[in-house]
Design an enzyme around this catalytic site. Structure first.
Site, PDB file in Angstrom:
ATOM      1  N   HIS A  90       1.359   2.360  -4.583  1.00 46.23           N
ATOM      2  CA  HIS A  90       0.189   2.577  -3.727  1.00 46.23           C
ATOM      3  C   HIS A  90      -1.021   2.827  -4.614  1.00 46.23           C
ATOM      4  O   HIS A  90      -0.967   3.637  -5.552  1.00 46.23           O
ATOM      5  CB  HIS A  90       0.447   3.768  -2.804  1.00 46.23           C
ATOM      6  CG  HIS A  90      -0.792   4.346  -2.207  1.00 46.23           C
ATOM      7  ND1 HIS A  90      -1.714   3.586  -1.520  1.00 46.23           N
ATOM      8  CD2 HIS A  90      -1.270   5.625  -2.214  1.00 46.23           C
ATOM      9  CE1 HIS A  90      -2.711   4.374  -1.117  1.00 46.23           C
ATOM     10  NE2 HIS A  90      -2.455   5.604  -1.524  1.00 46.23           N
TER      11      HIS A  90
ATOM     12  N   CYS B 187      -0.455   6.633   3.645  1.00 43.16           N
ATOM     13  CA  CYS B 187      -0.352   5.753   2.480  1.00 43.16           C
ATOM     14  C   CYS B 187       1.070   5.298   2.192  1.00 43.16           C
ATOM     15  O   CYS B 187       1.285   4.403   1.373  1.00 43.16           O
ATOM     16  CB  CYS B 187      -0.935   6.447   1.255  1.00 43.16           C
ATOM     17  SG  CYS B 187      -2.672   6.929   1.469  1.00 43.16           S
TER      18      CYS B 187
ATOM     19  N   ASN C 240      -8.755   3.249  -2.702  1.00 46.43           N
ATOM     20  CA  ASN C 240      -7.536   3.606  -1.981  1.00 46.43           C
ATOM     21  C   ASN C 240      -7.650   3.098  -0.541  1.00 46.43           C
ATOM     22  O   ASN C 240      -8.419   3.629   0.254  1.00 46.43           O
ATOM     23  CB  ASN C 240      -7.363   5.123  -2.005  1.00 46.43           C
ATOM     24  CG  ASN C 240      -6.122   5.601  -1.283  1.00 46.43           C
ATOM     25  OD1 ASN C 240      -5.565   4.904  -0.443  1.00 46.43           O
ATOM     26  ND2 ASN C 240      -5.685   6.813  -1.598  1.00 46.43           N
TER      27      ASN C 240
END
Length: 397
Positions: free
Chosen positions: A323, A174, A353
């Site tokens: 993020h 990520c 996500n």
């Protein structure tokens, strides 16, 4: 002459034989037709350079700044809602949305591939920047879930038609896109590259246990891209950055290699382990509480460090773009930095996500909707498996 260790080094003598001259790199590159047997049978003529590639003929100027000039994104067609997940695991729309802020996510299906999403996103960035694919010097593919074990960068470069670009893959989960963005600016500043395409793309649905409600509710698939272009130093769009990693936290978020059970058929040197057991990656395992604590502690510190390097206060930030992992993490970080909610970019509710794709995906939507304007300062940060985390303070165009 002394070397780095302080020892005397003998002089190195160069010689030239009568039959071999030193290369003159100032001469134009000549291309020589090359026909191998297989190519000849297929009627194809391969061409190779005698001394260097076409890119080396371009003048390189080091010490340049970097500006963000184009963005693009792509998502799969299949939408999986919280209500859909409630049909396969013990959960509900309210349970998921309250804890994560997520309501829908996109999942690869049919003939869709991660590479095709990456190409679509990259084309969007090139179109916005008005840069032809042949003008791209470097493609940085940020992904932890490529279509090929050895990376997808080469296939994306091929499908984009970026014939003058070279490419490599970055695996930083990520944090991948922030790492790729910073890396792109270093190639421009130190290597004299002009146009660098940074792509963040992940399909974590491939490694999700759809019976585990702690992880299957979180992840989605997507791709996003950004065209970073050389500019004068006073136009530099990367104002400051900060990066970290800590392998001790790997146990909190991982997808480890595992051995598949198989019958041993032979031995080697008396050891019954040959051929090697077949390996595959396990599903994603995450300690949600510890990852939350890590993010809300480390991310604000990283952004503050990047702001210090940029020499600007938090009040100068126009947008906070984190993020897109969990809305509660985004809210907690913005509170610690004292950044108001109307300065937060978030599209987590629609996509979940998406790992390395989340930042460029959210940025692309914000730019195309008119939210982010030319000259805006954005504080962005990625964080996740590794554990890795990093921040960059950037100016849009």
């Amino acid at each position: 002459m002394a070397n780095a260790l302080g020892l005397a080094s003998p002089p190195v003598h160069f010689f030239r034989s009568k039959k071999m001259a030193l290369w003159d790199l100032s001469r134009p590159v000549k291309w020589t037709p090359l026909r191998c047997r297989a190519a000849a049978e297929a009627g194809v003529e391969a061409r190779v350079p005698e001394s260097s590639s076409p890119r080396s003929m371009r003048p390189r100027v080091v010490g340049m700044g970097s500006k963000l000039v184009g963005c693009g994104s792509a998502v799969p067609k299949l939408i999986v809602s919280n209500d859909d997940l409630a049909q396969i695991v013990d959960t509900s729309d309210e349970w998921i949305s309250v804890r994560t802020g997520i309501r829908n996510r996109r999942i690869l299906s049919g003939n869709e591939t991660l590479g095709s999403l990456a190409v679509e996103a990259a084309n969007g960035a090139l179109e916005m920047a008005q840069v032809d694919s042949g003008e791209v010097d470097l493609i940085i593919m940020c992904s932890s879930t490529p279509d090929d074990l050895f990376g997808s960068g080469g296939q994306v470069q091929r499908d984009l038609g970026c014939k003058n670009a070279w490419t490599f893959d970055i695996t930083a989960a990520c944090s991948g896109f922030v790492v790729g963005l910073i890396t792109a600016t270093r190639f421009i500043k130190g290597g004299g590259y002009k146009n660098v395409l940074v792509i963040g793309a992940d399909a974590l649905s491939r490694y999700v246990d759809w019976t585990d409600r702690g992880t299957c509710i979180i992840f989605g698939d997507a791709a996003g891209a950004l065209l970073v272009q050389a500019c004068s130093s006073d136009e530099d769009g990367l104002l400051g950055f900060d990066v970290h990693s800590d392998g001790h936290g790997q146990r909190q978020l991982n997808a480890l290699v595992r051995e598949e059970r198989m019958e041993i058929t032979s031995c080697m040197n008396g050891v019954p382990l040959f051929p090697p057991k077949k390996k595959s990656f396990s599903c994603i395992e995450m300690n949600g509480k510890e990852v939350f604590r890590f993010a809300v502690r480390c991310v604000p510190q990283s952004i503050e460090a990047a702001l210090d390097e940029a020499g600007i206060p938090t009040s100068s930030i126009d947008w906070l773009l984190l993020h897109q992992a969990n809305q509660r993490i985004i809210d907690a970080v913005s509170t610690r930095l004292d950044i108001p909610s109307d300065k937060i970019i978030s599209n987590l509710a629609n996509y979940g996500n998406t790992s390395a794709a989340s930042i460029p995906l959210a940025l692309d939507e914000a730019v195309r909707s008119g939210k982010v304007q030319a000259g805006n300062t954005i504080a962005t940060a990625g964080f996740g498996a590794g554990l890795t985390w990093g921040s960059a303070i950037v100016r849009w165009k």
